[in-house]
Design a protein around this motif. Structure first.
Motif, PDB file in Angstrom:
ATOM      1  N   MET A   1       0.845  -1.172   0.000  1.00  0.00           N
ATOM      2  CA  MET A   1       0.000   0.000   0.000  1.00  0.00           C
ATOM      3  C   MET A   1       0.897   1.245   0.000  1.00  0.00           C
ATOM      4  N   LYS A   2       0.737   2.090  -1.001  1.00  0.00           N
ATOM      5  CA  LYS A   2       1.513   3.326  -1.085  1.00  0.00           C
ATOM      6  C   LYS A   2       0.826   4.428  -0.287  1.00  0.00           C
ATOM      7  N   ILE A   3       1.640   5.279   0.308  1.00  0.00           N
ATOM      8  CA  ILE A   3       1.147   6.394   1.106  1.00  0.00           C
ATOM      9  C   ILE A   3       1.662   7.690   0.486  1.00  0.00           C
ATOM     10  N   TYR A   4       0.776   8.680   0.448  1.00  0.00           N
ATOM     11  CA  TYR A   4       1.084   9.975  -0.179  1.00  0.00           C
ATOM     12  C   TYR A   4       0.775  11.125   0.777  1.00  0.00           C
ATOM     13  N   ARG A   5       1.476  12.216   0.559  1.00  0.00           N
ATOM     14  CA  ARG A   5       1.151  13.471   1.250  1.00  0.00           C
ATOM     15  C   ARG A   5       0.120  14.209   0.416  1.00  0.00           C
ATOM     16  N   TYR A   6      -0.930  14.686   1.051  1.00  0.00           N
ATOM     17  CA  TYR A   6      -1.988  15.492   0.435  1.00  0.00           C
ATOM     18  C   TYR A   6      -1.424  16.901   0.239  1.00  0.00           C
ATOM     19  N   VAL A   7      -1.349  17.364  -1.033  1.00  0.00           N
ATOM     20  CA  VAL A   7      -0.756  18.673  -1.323  1.00  0.00           C
ATOM     21  C   VAL A   7      -1.662  19.458  -2.276  1.00  0.00           C
ATOM     22  N   PRO A   8      -2.378  20.469  -1.778  1.00  0.00           N
ATOM     23  CA  PRO A   8      -3.174  21.307  -2.685  1.00  0.00           C
ATOM     24  C   PRO A   8      -2.255  22.002  -3.698  1.00  0.00           C
ATOM     25  N   ASP A   9      -2.681  22.046  -4.935  1.00  0.00           N
ATOM     26  CA  ASP A   9      -1.875  22.649  -6.004  1.00  0.00           C
ATOM     27  C   ASP A   9      -2.110  24.166  -6.036  1.00  0.00           C
ATOM     28  N   VAL A  10      -1.373  24.883  -5.197  1.00  0.00           N
ATOM     29  CA  VAL A  10      -1.561  26.328  -5.060  1.00  0.00           C
ATOM     30  C   VAL A  10      -1.014  27.111  -6.248  1.00  0.00           C
ATOM     31  N   ASP A  11      -0.195  26.488  -7.073  1.00  0.00           N
ATOM     32  CA  ASP A  11       0.348  27.172  -8.253  1.00  0.00           C
ATOM     33  C   ASP A  11      -0.667  27.239  -9.390  1.00  0.00           C
ATOM     34  N   GLU A  12      -1.548  26.264  -9.472  1.00  0.00           N
ATOM     35  CA  GLU A  12      -2.481  26.163 -10.585  1.00  0.00           C
ATOM     36  C   GLU A  12      -3.931  26.486 -10.219  1.00  0.00           C
ATOM     37  N   TYR A  13      -4.254  26.407  -8.913  1.00  0.00           N
ATOM     38  CA  TYR A  13      -5.651  26.562  -8.503  1.00  0.00           C
ATOM     39  C   TYR A  13      -5.778  27.568  -7.367  1.00  0.00           C
ATOM     40  N   ASP A  14      -6.951  28.213  -7.304  1.00  0.00           N
ATOM     41  CA  ASP A  14      -7.231  29.216  -6.274  1.00  0.00           C
ATOM     42  C   ASP A  14      -7.179  28.614  -4.872  1.00  0.00           C
ATOM     43  N   ASP A  21      -8.247  30.965  13.888  1.00  0.00           N
ATOM     44  CA  ASP A  21      -7.526  29.926  14.614  1.00  0.00           C
ATOM     45  C   ASP A  21      -8.042  28.557  14.164  1.00  0.00           C
ATOM     46  N   TRP A  22      -7.204  27.815  13.484  1.00  0.00           N
ATOM     47  CA  TRP A  22      -7.572  26.502  12.959  1.00  0.00           C
ATOM     48  C   TRP A  22      -6.843  25.382  13.694  1.00  0.00           C
ATOM     49  N   SER A  23      -6.215  25.678  14.827  1.00  0.00           N
ATOM     50  CA  SER A  23      -5.396  24.698  15.533  1.00  0.00           C
ATOM     51  C   SER A  23      -6.189  23.479  16.011  1.00  0.00           C
ATOM     52  N   VAL A  40     -14.894  32.105   4.699  1.00  0.00           N
ATOM     53  CA  VAL A  40     -13.648  32.094   3.940  1.00  0.00           C
ATOM     54  C   VAL A  40     -13.873  32.832   2.624  1.00  0.00           C
ATOM     55  N   ALA A  41     -12.811  33.367   2.083  1.00  0.00           N
ATOM     56  CA  ALA A  41     -12.876  34.069   0.804  1.00  0.00           C
ATOM     57  C   ALA A  41     -11.930  33.391  -0.181  1.00  0.00           C
ATOM     58  N   VAL A  42     -12.264  33.458  -1.439  1.00  0.00           N
ATOM     59  CA  VAL A  42     -11.415  32.872  -2.478  1.00  0.00           C
ATOM     60  C   VAL A  42     -10.304  33.856  -2.827  1.00  0.00           C
ATOM     61  N   ASP A  43      -9.086  33.368  -2.809  1.00  0.00           N
ATOM     62  CA  ASP A  43      -7.927  34.109  -3.311  1.00  0.00           C
ATOM     63  C   ASP A  43      -7.732  33.613  -4.737  1.00  0.00           C
ATOM     64  N   ALA A  44      -8.173  34.413  -5.704  1.00  0.00           N
ATOM     65  CA  ALA A  44      -8.246  33.969  -7.095  1.00  0.00           C
ATOM     66  C   ALA A  44      -7.002  34.309  -7.916  1.00  0.00           C
ATOM     67  N   ARG A  45      -5.847  34.351  -7.296  1.00  0.00           N
ATOM     68  CA  ARG A  45      -4.625  34.665  -8.045  1.00  0.00           C
ATOM     69  C   ARG A  45      -4.336  33.684  -9.163  1.00  0.00           C
ATOM     70  N   ALA A  46      -4.652  32.423  -8.967  1.00  0.00           N
ATOM     71  CA  ALA A  46      -4.397  31.427 -10.009  1.00  0.00           C
ATOM     72  C   ALA A  46      -5.433  31.507 -11.123  1.00  0.00           C
ATOM     73  N   SER A  54      -6.462  25.205  -1.173  1.00  0.00           N
ATOM     74  CA  SER A  54      -5.621  25.253   0.025  1.00  0.00           C
ATOM     75  C   SER A  54      -6.225  26.193   1.057  1.00  0.00           C
ATOM     76  N   LEU A  55      -6.204  25.758   2.296  1.00  0.00           N
ATOM     77  CA  LEU A  55      -6.566  26.591   3.440  1.00  0.00           C
ATOM     78  C   LEU A  55      -5.487  26.337   4.476  1.00  0.00           C
ATOM     79  N   LEU A  56      -4.521  27.215   4.551  1.00  0.00           N
ATOM     80  CA  LEU A  56      -3.396  27.059   5.476  1.00  0.00           C
ATOM     81  C   LEU A  56      -2.607  25.784   5.224  1.00  0.00           C
ATOM     82  N   GLY A  57      -2.662  25.253   4.034  1.00  0.00           N
ATOM     83  CA  GLY A  57      -1.836  24.117   3.644  1.00  0.00           C
ATOM     84  C   GLY A  57      -2.264  22.754   4.143  1.00  0.00           C
ATOM     85  N   ALA A  58      -2.244  22.511   5.460  1.00  0.00           N
ATOM     86  CA  ALA A  58      -2.438  21.159   5.977  1.00  0.00           C
ATOM     87  C   ALA A  58      -3.884  20.819   6.319  1.00  0.00           C
TER      88      ALA A  58
END
Length: 173
Positions: A1-14, A21-23, A40-46, A54-58
């Protein structure tokens, strides 16, 4: 069974913006009984909306379409908490599985002087611990990363969901 890190693609998508506080999402405890949809608001730079902004990455965030596709696989191990977003329905995913799945003898781990984990350079996993688990966090890295199975990755690809990359970390064997 392969395991992966979940990584939002912030370079291509908003992304989504919120400086709250999301702790609590790092604890593996249920939040739904007291949850109020967070604005939350959309940061539409992409300029492209995806299914995993992505919301604070993790903190995993899923569109309604992504939640519908993945709910059968991960629904019992997470809480899908609605976000208040003008761009459409999104859910912050509170990962409840924080599991001791790292096989320390086969992993490469950097430690602080006090013995705490500073970084994991090479991952190896305990296969029996991961049986039936498709999204989880390690206690050592919970605030920084969410891990997923190859089965979740395959389901994302099957449904042509957009906005998520998978960094392969290792295998559970």
């Amino acid at each position: 069974m392969k395991i992966y890190r979940y990584v939002p693609d912030v370079d291509e998508y908003d992304c989504l913006d919120n400086v709250g506080d999301w702790s609590a999402f790092d604890q593996g405890v249920r939040l739904a009984p007291h949850w109020r949809p967070t604005r939350v608001a959309v940061d539409a730079r992409a300029g492209r909306s995806g299914d995993f902004p992505s919301l604070l990455g993790a903190i995993p965030v899923l569109s309604a379409r992504a939640w519908k596709a993945l709910q059968g696989l991960i629904g019992e191990r997470v809480e899908a908490l609605p976000l208040d977003c003008a761009a459409g329905p999104y859910f912050a995913i509170n990962v409840l599985d924080h599991i001791d799945a790292l096989d320390y003898p086969r992993s490469e781990v950097e430690r602080f002087d006090d013995g705490g984990v500073m970084a994991i350079d090479s991952y190896a996993f305990k296969p029996k611990v991961l049986q039936g688990r498709h999204i989880f966090k390690l206690p050592e890295t919970a605030p920084a990363e969410t891990l997923v199975s190859g089965e979740l990755k395959a389901l994302v690809e099957k449904h042509k969901l957009k906005g998520l990359r998978f960094d392969e970390l290792g295998e559970a064997r």
